[in-house]
Write a protein that holds these residues in place. Structure first.
Motif, PDB file in Angstrom:
ATOM      1  N   TYR A  64      39.904 -68.299  58.284  1.00  0.00           N
ATOM      2  CA  TYR A  64      40.038 -67.438  57.110  1.00  0.00           C
ATOM      3  C   TYR A  64      38.643 -67.266  56.537  1.00  0.00           C
ATOM      4  O   TYR A  64      37.954 -68.256  56.254  1.00  0.00           O
ATOM      5  N   LEU A  65      38.213 -66.019  56.353  1.00  0.00           N
ATOM      6  CA  LEU A  65      36.874 -65.720  55.861  1.00  0.00           C
ATOM      7  C   LEU A  65      36.992 -65.028  54.503  1.00  0.00           C
ATOM      8  O   LEU A  65      37.623 -63.970  54.400  1.00  0.00           O
ATOM      9  N   PHE A  66      36.382 -65.650  53.500  1.00  0.00           N
ATOM     10  CA  PHE A  66      36.460 -65.153  52.125  1.00  0.00           C
ATOM     11  C   PHE A  66      35.106 -64.618  51.669  1.00  0.00           C
ATOM     12  O   PHE A  66      34.065 -65.190  51.989  1.00  0.00           O
ATOM     13  N   ASP A  67      35.157 -63.525  50.909  1.00  0.00           N
ATOM     14  CA  ASP A  67      33.930 -62.936  50.391  1.00  0.00           C
ATOM     15  C   ASP A  67      33.405 -63.731  49.188  1.00  0.00           C
ATOM     16  O   ASP A  67      34.012 -64.728  48.776  1.00  0.00           O
ATOM     17  N   GLN A  68      32.303 -63.278  48.612  1.00  0.00           N
ATOM     18  CA  GLN A  68      31.663 -63.980  47.503  1.00  0.00           C
ATOM     19  C   GLN A  68      32.527 -64.040  46.249  1.00  0.00           C
ATOM     20  O   GLN A  68      32.284 -64.853  45.352  1.00  0.00           O
ATOM     21  N   ASN A  69      33.548 -63.198  46.163  1.00  0.00           N
ATOM     22  CA  ASN A  69      34.467 -63.213  45.029  1.00  0.00           C
ATOM     23  C   ASN A  69      35.725 -64.035  45.303  1.00  0.00           C
ATOM     24  O   ASN A  69      36.653 -64.031  44.505  1.00  0.00           O
ATOM     25  N   GLY A  70      35.749 -64.698  46.460  1.00  0.00           N
ATOM     26  CA  GLY A  70      36.898 -65.544  46.786  1.00  0.00           C
ATOM     27  C   GLY A  70      38.109 -64.770  47.279  1.00  0.00           C
ATOM     28  O   GLY A  70      39.237 -65.245  47.187  1.00  0.00           O
ATOM     29  N   ARG A  71      37.889 -63.583  47.833  1.00  0.00           N
ATOM     30  CA  ARG A  71      38.972 -62.745  48.357  1.00  0.00           C
ATOM     31  C   ARG A  71      38.953 -62.778  49.885  1.00  0.00           C
ATOM     32  O   ARG A  71      37.883 -62.713  50.498  1.00  0.00           O
ATOM     33  N   LEU A  72      40.135 -62.835  50.481  1.00  0.00           N
ATOM     34  CA  LEU A  72      40.224 -62.863  51.936  1.00  0.00           C
ATOM     35  C   LEU A  72      39.741 -61.539  52.519  1.00  0.00           C
ATOM     36  O   LEU A  72      40.285 -60.479  52.211  1.00  0.00           O
ATOM     37  N   ALA A  73      38.727 -61.622  53.357  1.00  0.00           N
ATOM     38  CA  ALA A  73      38.157 -60.436  53.987  1.00  0.00           C
ATOM     39  C   ALA A  73      38.562 -60.310  55.451  1.00  0.00           C
ATOM     40  O   ALA A  73      38.608 -59.202  55.990  1.00  0.00           O
ATOM     41  N   PHE A  74      38.864 -61.457  56.090  1.00  0.00           N
ATOM     42  CA  PHE A  74      39.132 -61.444  57.528  1.00  0.00           C
ATOM     43  C   PHE A  74      39.847 -62.741  57.893  1.00  0.00           C
ATOM     44  O   PHE A  74      39.583 -63.791  57.310  1.00  0.00           O
ATOM     45  N   SER A  75      40.733 -62.640  58.869  1.00  0.00           N
ATOM     46  CA  SER A  75      41.360 -63.849  59.421  1.00  0.00           C
ATOM     47  C   SER A  75      41.583 -63.642  60.914  1.00  0.00           C
ATOM     48  O   SER A  75      41.681 -62.504  61.388  1.00  0.00           O
ATOM     49  N   HIS A  76      41.618 -64.764  61.626  1.00  0.00           N
ATOM     50  CA  HIS A  76      41.875 -64.717  63.063  1.00  0.00           C
ATOM     51  C   HIS A  76      42.599 -65.994  63.458  1.00  0.00           C
ATOM     52  O   HIS A  76      42.268 -67.083  62.982  1.00  0.00           O
ATOM     53  N   PHE A  77      43.582 -65.860  64.341  1.00  0.00           N
ATOM     54  CA  PHE A  77      44.377 -66.993  64.790  1.00  0.00           C
ATOM     55  C   PHE A  77      44.204 -67.173  66.291  1.00  0.00           C
ATOM     56  O   PHE A  77      44.281 -66.210  67.042  1.00  0.00           O
ATOM     57  N   GLY A  78      43.950 -68.408  66.708  1.00  0.00           N
ATOM     58  CA  GLY A  78      43.760 -68.707  68.114  1.00  0.00           C
ATOM     59  C   GLY A  78      42.302 -68.602  68.510  1.00  0.00           C
ATOM     60  O   GLY A  78      41.407 -68.478  67.679  1.00  0.00           O
ATOM     61  N   GLU A  79      42.079 -68.656  69.807  1.00  0.00           N
ATOM     62  CA  GLU A  79      40.729 -68.535  70.346  1.00  0.00           C
ATOM     63  C   GLU A  79      40.315 -67.073  70.396  1.00  0.00           C
ATOM     64  O   GLU A  79      41.148 -66.183  70.307  1.00  0.00           O
ATOM     65  N   GLY A  80      39.006 -66.871  70.599  1.00  0.00           N
ATOM     66  CA  GLY A  80      38.508 -65.525  70.832  1.00  0.00           C
ATOM     67  C   GLY A  80      38.058 -64.815  69.576  1.00  0.00           C
ATOM     68  O   GLY A  80      37.981 -65.398  68.501  1.00  0.00           O
ATOM     69  N   SER A  81      37.725 -63.542  69.748  1.00  0.00           N
ATOM     70  CA  SER A  81      37.203 -62.679  68.676  1.00  0.00           C
ATOM     71  C   SER A  81      35.965 -63.270  68.014  1.00  0.00           C
ATOM     72  O   SER A  81      35.723 -63.081  66.828  1.00  0.00           O
ATOM     73  N   TYR A  82      35.156 -63.988  68.787  1.00  0.00           N
ATOM     74  CA  TYR A  82      33.976 -64.639  68.226  1.00  0.00           C
ATOM     75  C   TYR A  82      32.942 -63.630  67.742  1.00  0.00           C
ATOM     76  O   TYR A  82      32.367 -63.801  66.664  1.00  0.00           O
TER      77      TYR A  82
END
Length: 187
Positions: free
Chosen positions: A151-169
């Motif tokens: 789970y990747l959150f921006d500087q304001n603490g909002r979810l910007a991106f998520s990924h489940f499992g391997e890959g999408s590096y």
């Protein structure tokens, strides 16, 4: 039937715990875990049994930073495959505003042991903060259902991106770079 469903879940990278939880709740809306949606506020780290590589952290103190939360467990082969990527992002971008927090949520009883977790952190060479989530409090606060999960959150603490499992590096790294205001690494 359960064996076929279990095999399909494993092939898709869905954990046995998530599979059983889904079956137990029958897809019912009362199931406590609902995945975070893009734009959602970052849940705080709840019910943490201990912190390794860091004093306790909370999302309020991380405001203004880009925060990558990585759910993992040390006996998960898929998690083991993602750790070098997460460690690399931490090493490359921590001085540019990225905070990485690994949330270790165990699947098996031996993974609850803090000594086993410390040994795994050393074996994998993990330098970023690790929160030991033995009671699944943070896992449930995020509505998480998978190992590994980012789970990747921006500087304001909002979810910007998520990924489940391997890959999408590459995609994950590009999201990190974008949130940090860095140019595309290919351009």
């Amino acid at each position: 039937m359960f064996d076929r469903l279990k095999m399909a879940a494993i092939a898709a990278g869905v954990s046995a715990v998530a599979l059983l939880a889904g079956l137990a709740y029958g897809g019912n809306a009362d199931y406590p875990a609902t995945l975070l949606k893009t734009g959602a506020s970052a849940p705080d780290f709840k019910g943490i049994d201990g912190w390794l590589n860091s004093p306790p952290l909370d999302m309020k103190q991380l405001k203004g930073k880009v925060v990558l939360v990585d759910f993992w467990t040390f006996d998960c082969i898929n998690c083991a495959h993602t750790i070098p990527h997460v460690e690399d992002w931490y090493a490359r971008y921590r001085d540019k505003g990225l905070v990485v927090v690994g949330v270790h949520t165990p699947e098996y009883s031996f993974e609850h042991d803090a000594g086993n977790l410390k040994n795994a952190i050393k074996r994998f060479g993990i330098q970023y903060p690790i929160a030991q989530d033995n009671q699944y409090a943070t896992w449930n606060a995020y509505g998480n259902q998978y190992w590994p999960a980012v789970y990747l959150f921006d500087q304001n603490g909002r979810l910007a991106f998520s990924h489940f499992g391997e890959g999408s590096y590459d995609e994950t790294e590009q999201q990190i770079r974008t949130l940090l205001g860095l140019k595309d690494k290919h351009g």
